[in-house]
Write a protein that holds these residues in place. Structure first.
Motif, PDB file in Angstrom:
ATOM      1  N   THR A 180       0.737  -1.233  -0.055  1.00  7.81           N
ATOM      2  CA  THR A 180       0.077  -0.123   0.017  1.00  7.81           C
ATOM      3  C   THR A 180       0.710   1.297   0.091  1.00  7.81           C
ATOM      4  OG1 THR A 180      -0.032  -0.185   2.434  1.00  7.81           O
ATOM      5  CG2 THR A 180      -2.009  -1.001   1.075  1.00  7.81           C
ATOM      6  N   SER A 181       2.183   1.265  -0.424  1.00  2.00           N
ATOM      7  CA  SER A 181       3.170   2.227  -0.312  1.00  2.00           C
ATOM      8  C   SER A 181       3.461   2.843  -1.632  1.00  2.00           C
ATOM      9  CB  SER A 181       4.630   1.754   0.301  1.00  2.00           C
ATOM     10  OG  SER A 181       5.018   1.146  -0.976  1.00  2.00           O
ATOM     11  N   SER A 182       3.957   3.916  -1.529  1.00  2.00           N
ATOM     12  CA  SER A 182       4.527   4.464  -2.883  1.00  2.00           C
ATOM     13  C   SER A 182       5.289   3.940  -3.811  1.00  2.00           C
ATOM     14  CB  SER A 182       5.056   5.888  -2.648  1.00  2.00           C
ATOM     15  OG  SER A 182       3.873   6.805  -2.107  1.00  2.00           O
ATOM     16  N   VAL A 183       5.682   2.811  -3.365  1.00  2.00           N
ATOM     17  CA  VAL A 183       6.663   1.737  -4.237  1.00  2.00           C
ATOM     18  C   VAL A 183       5.683   1.202  -5.313  1.00  2.00           C
ATOM     19  CG1 VAL A 183       7.360  -0.561  -4.349  1.00  2.00           C
ATOM     20  CG2 VAL A 183       8.122   0.799  -2.505  1.00  2.00           C
ATOM     21  N   ASN A 184       4.087   1.219  -5.004  1.00  2.00           N
ATOM     22  CA  ASN A 184       3.235   1.059  -6.214  1.00  2.00           C
ATOM     23  C   ASN A 184       2.970   2.248  -7.158  1.00  2.00           C
ATOM     24  OD1 ASN A 184       3.012  -1.605  -5.709  1.00  2.00           O
ATOM     25  ND2 ASN A 184       1.106  -1.046  -4.184  1.00  2.00           N
ATOM     26  N   LYS A 185       3.606   3.291  -6.850  1.00  2.00           N
ATOM     27  CA  LYS A 185       3.576   4.554  -7.738  1.00  2.00           C
ATOM     28  C   LYS A 185       4.878   4.491  -8.470  1.00  2.00           C
ATOM     29  CE  LYS A 185       0.730   7.080  -4.398  1.00  2.00           C
ATOM     30  NZ  LYS A 185       0.895   8.215  -3.503  1.00  2.00           N
ATOM     31  N   GLY A 186       5.749   3.600  -8.197  1.00  2.32           N
ATOM     32  CA  GLY A 186       7.092   3.697  -9.041  1.00  2.32           C
ATOM     33  C   GLY A 186       8.021   3.980  -8.278  1.00  2.32           C
ATOM     34  N   GLU A 187       8.017   4.380  -6.966  1.00  4.47           N
ATOM     35  CA  GLU A 187       9.315   5.001  -6.248  1.00  4.47           C
ATOM     36  C   GLU A 187      10.272   3.750  -6.000  1.00  4.47           C
ATOM     37  OE1 GLU A 187       8.496   6.430  -2.144  1.00  4.47           O
ATOM     38  OE2 GLU A 187       9.866   8.137  -2.731  1.00  4.47           O
ATOM     39  N   SER A 188      11.651   4.353  -6.522  1.00  7.54           N
ATOM     40  CA  SER A 188      12.891   3.147  -6.388  1.00  7.54           C
ATOM     41  C   SER A 188      13.070   2.794  -4.970  1.00  7.54           C
ATOM     42  CB  SER A 188      13.945   3.808  -6.735  1.00  7.54           C
ATOM     43  OG  SER A 188      14.382   5.040  -5.988  1.00  7.54           O
ATOM     44  N   LEU A 189      13.714   1.882  -4.768  1.00  8.67           N
ATOM     45  CA  LEU A 189      14.406   1.241  -3.717  1.00  8.67           C
ATOM     46  C   LEU A 189      15.247   2.205  -2.882  1.00  8.67           C
ATOM     47  CD1 LEU A 189      14.955  -0.819  -1.443  1.00  8.67           C
ATOM     48  CD2 LEU A 189      16.537  -1.955  -2.878  1.00  8.67           C
ATOM     49  N   PHE A 190      16.097   2.995  -3.783  1.00 10.18           N
ATOM     50  CA  PHE A 190      16.954   4.186  -3.164  1.00 10.18           C
ATOM     51  C   PHE A 190      16.330   5.225  -2.639  1.00 10.18           C
ATOM     52  CE2 PHE A 190      19.357   7.999  -3.895  1.00 10.18           C
ATOM     53  CZ  PHE A 190      20.475   7.657  -3.404  1.00 10.18           C
ATOM     54  N   ASP A 191      15.059   5.699  -3.499  1.00 10.49           N
ATOM     55  CA  ASP A 191      14.647   6.693  -2.891  1.00 10.49           C
ATOM     56  C   ASP A 191      13.503   6.487  -1.502  1.00 10.49           C
ATOM     57  OD1 ASP A 191      15.381   8.750  -4.804  1.00 10.49           O
ATOM     58  OD2 ASP A 191      13.955   8.287  -6.220  1.00 10.49           O
ATOM     59  N   THR A 192      13.055   5.218  -1.679  1.00 14.05           N
ATOM     60  CA  THR A 192      12.275   4.855  -0.244  1.00 14.05           C
ATOM     61  C   THR A 192      13.246   4.776   0.578  1.00 14.05           C
ATOM     62  OG1 THR A 192      10.867   3.285  -1.974  1.00 14.05           O
ATOM     63  CG2 THR A 192      10.978   2.670   0.415  1.00 14.05           C
ATOM     64  N   GLY A 193      14.363   4.188   0.571  1.00 12.68           N
ATOM     65  CA  GLY A 193      15.434   4.215   1.657  1.00 12.68           C
ATOM     66  C   GLY A 193      15.868   5.484   2.085  1.00 12.68           C
ATOM     67  N   LYS A 194      16.063   6.553   1.062  1.00 12.46           N
ATOM     68  CA  LYS A 194      16.493   7.668   1.602  1.00 12.46           C
ATOM     69  C   LYS A 194      15.491   8.507   2.355  1.00 12.46           C
ATOM     70  CE  LYS A 194      20.520   9.200   0.407  1.00 12.46           C
ATOM     71  NZ  LYS A 194      21.641   8.999   1.415  1.00 12.46           N
ATOM     72  N   ASN A 195      14.082   8.340   2.035  1.00 10.64           N
ATOM     73  CA  ASN A 195      13.209   8.922   2.895  1.00 10.64           C
ATOM     74  C   ASN A 195      12.986   8.446   4.190  1.00 10.64           C
ATOM     75  OD1 ASN A 195      11.418  11.030   1.080  1.00 10.64           O
ATOM     76  ND2 ASN A 195      12.276   9.808  -0.382  1.00 10.64           N
ATOM     77  N   LEU A 196      12.914   6.921   4.119  1.00 15.34           N
ATOM     78  CA  LEU A 196      13.206   6.489   5.568  1.00 15.34           C
ATOM     79  C   LEU A 196      14.297   6.931   6.291  1.00 15.34           C
ATOM     80  CD1 LEU A 196      11.922   2.848   4.872  1.00 15.34           C
ATOM     81  CD2 LEU A 196      10.762   4.575   5.620  1.00 15.34           C
ATOM     82  N   GLU A 197      15.495   7.138   5.962  1.00 15.63           N
ATOM     83  CA  GLU A 197      16.642   7.599   6.528  1.00 15.63           C
ATOM     84  C   GLU A 197      16.409   9.146   7.075  1.00 15.63           C
ATOM     85  OE1 GLU A 197      20.023   8.334   4.271  1.00 15.63           O
ATOM     86  OE2 GLU A 197      21.383   7.789   5.509  1.00 15.63           O
ATOM     87  N   ALA A 198      15.717   9.854   6.145  1.00 21.32           N
ATOM     88  CA  ALA A 198      15.366  11.289   6.380  1.00 21.32           C
ATOM     89  C   ALA A 198      14.515  11.491   7.817  1.00 21.32           C
ATOM     90  CB  ALA A 198      14.893  12.181   5.192  1.00 21.32           C
ATOM     91  N   MET A 199      13.869  10.149   7.949  1.00 16.07           N
ATOM     92  CA  MET A 199      12.728  10.352   8.895  1.00 16.07           C
ATOM     93  C   MET A 199      13.317   9.833  10.247  1.00 16.07           C
ATOM     94  SD  MET A 199       9.274   8.947   7.171  1.00 16.07           S
ATOM     95  CE  MET A 199       9.005   9.111   5.551  1.00 16.07           C
ATOM     96  N   GLY A 200      14.468   9.498  10.144  1.00 18.59           N
ATOM     97  CA  GLY A 200      15.482   9.167  11.453  1.00 18.59           C
ATOM     98  C   GLY A 200      15.246   7.616  11.713  1.00 18.59           C
ATOM     99  N   ILE A 201      15.245   6.968  10.827  1.00 20.68           N
ATOM    100  CA  ILE A 201      15.021   5.398  11.059  1.00 20.68           C
ATOM    101  C   ILE A 201      16.456   4.721  11.148  1.00 20.68           C
ATOM    102  CG2 ILE A 201      14.333   3.179  10.049  1.00 20.68           C
ATOM    103  CD1 ILE A 201      11.910   5.401  10.600  1.00 20.68           C
ATOM    104  N   ASP A 202      16.586   4.257  12.443  1.00 16.76           N
ATOM    105  CA  ASP A 202      17.975   3.632  12.840  1.00 16.76           C
ATOM    106  C   ASP A 202      18.233   2.477  12.055  1.00 16.76           C
ATOM    107  OD1 ASP A 202      18.328   5.610  14.534  1.00 16.76           O
ATOM    108  OD2 ASP A 202      16.890   4.984  15.813  1.00 16.76           O
TER     109      ASP A 202
END
Ligand code: CP
Length: 310
Positions: free
Chosen positions: A80-102
């Motif tokens: 149900t994520s934006s992966v289904n809108k075509g977001e790449s693994l790199f961009d998904t990871g970078k966005n999670l990192e920006a949110m402070g995910i350890d």
């Protein structure tokens, strides 16, 4: 010297590092069943599970493991994520990192996806592989090693037979690396369309055969693997009944192993295909112990990765 900044595979991991993980998991195991032992060592540590493939055991045991240690746990539901809108693994990871995910626990259908993310996010976020393609499933092999060591008290010198879809199995590969590093020998067996003789060259004390009886003979542990029809390009055998008639683990096959040999399977099991039902539900089966030890191993890994990144 091994680092626990990321856990990407068991290939190349030292015996000391594997033993440190198993020792930590042994110490943490009581808190699975004893609520009074649950703790807060990971208070403030944020963990996301990012699973591009289905899972029951791996994802749930990570979520429970983090909870038992006080971490902030969230599942990013890929479907149900934006992966289904075509977001790449790199961009998904970078966005999670920006949110402070350890820590990100990732399962992906592509071999190398956890390694790619670890490289991209190394400064900020630790990566633990929950299985990549047909490459490795390190946390599964660690829980298998824990279950074997818990039963015998040691791993060195044991013979472990692994039966089934070897070529596509990340569980077989991680087990092969981990078991031989701790001094066990491994016999891999399956239909000729599901074994790869080249595996015997990947590490010492590994044999590959199509003869299930030879593999199981005098084994201390007999491990079935799921037939992964979703990873087959062409059907590797006429039908599941044909596979089962030749490669299912039955009481007759298990009699060839050492008396009291452990029966294991990473799950999910295709009931009646990889092993016969009564055996799966018998006291020879350690399948549910494996599931329980999965929580202990994942507590240990979250703890070690969080500490390595402080
Ligand atoms: N053994 C294992 O990885 O199971 P799941 O696919 O349910 O996580």
């Amino acid at each position: 010297m091994d680092s626990f900044r990321h856990i990407l595979g068991l290939r190349g991991m030292s015996a000391d590092a594997i033993t440190a993980i198993l020792d930590r998991a042994d110490a943490l195991k009581p808190r699975i069943t004893d609520k009074t032992k649950r703790g807060n060592e990971l208070k403030g540590v944020s963990v996301v599970t990012l699973f591009y493939e289905n899972s029951t055991r791996t994802i749930m045991s990570f979520l429970m493991a983090g909870g038992y240690m006080g971490a902030i746990m969230n599942d990013m539901s890929v479907s149900t994520s934006s992966v289904n809108k075509g977001e790449s693994l790199f961009d998904t990871g970078k966005n999670l990192e920006a949110m402070g995910i350890d820590i990100i626990v990732i399962r992906h259908q592509q071999t190398g996806a956890p390694h790619f993310l670890a490289k991209a996010l190394d400064a900020g976020t630790g990566i633990i592989s929950g299985g990549d393609g047909s490459n490795e499933h390190p946390t599964q092999a660690l829980l298998d090693l824990m279950t074997i060591r818990e039963h015998f008290g040691f791993v060195k010198g044991l013979k472990v037979a692994i039966i089934g879809d070897i070529t596509h199995s990340r569980v077989a590969k991680s087990n092969m690396f981990g078991l031989t590093t701790l001094g066990a020998s491994v016999a891999l067996a399956g239909p000729s369309t599901m074994v790869n003789a080249g595996f015997a060259k990947l590490c010492p004390n590994v044999t590959v055969t199509t003869d299930i009886k030879a593999a199981v003979k005098d084994a201390d542990v007999v491990m079935g693997l799921r037939v992964q029809l979703e990873r087959q390009k062409m059907s590797p055998f006429p039908d599941l009944r044909e596979y089962s008639s030749l490669y299912a683990i039955t009481p007759e096959i298990l009699k060839l192993a050492k008396p009291g040999a452990m029966l294991m399977h990473p799950g999910p099991v295709n009931r009646g295909v990889e092993m016969c039902n009564p055996l799966m539900d018998s006291d020879r089966s350690y399948i549910l112990t494996q599931a329980q030890n999965g929580v202990a191993i994942r507590m240990a890994l979250l703890d070690l990765v969080a500490k390595a990144r402080r």
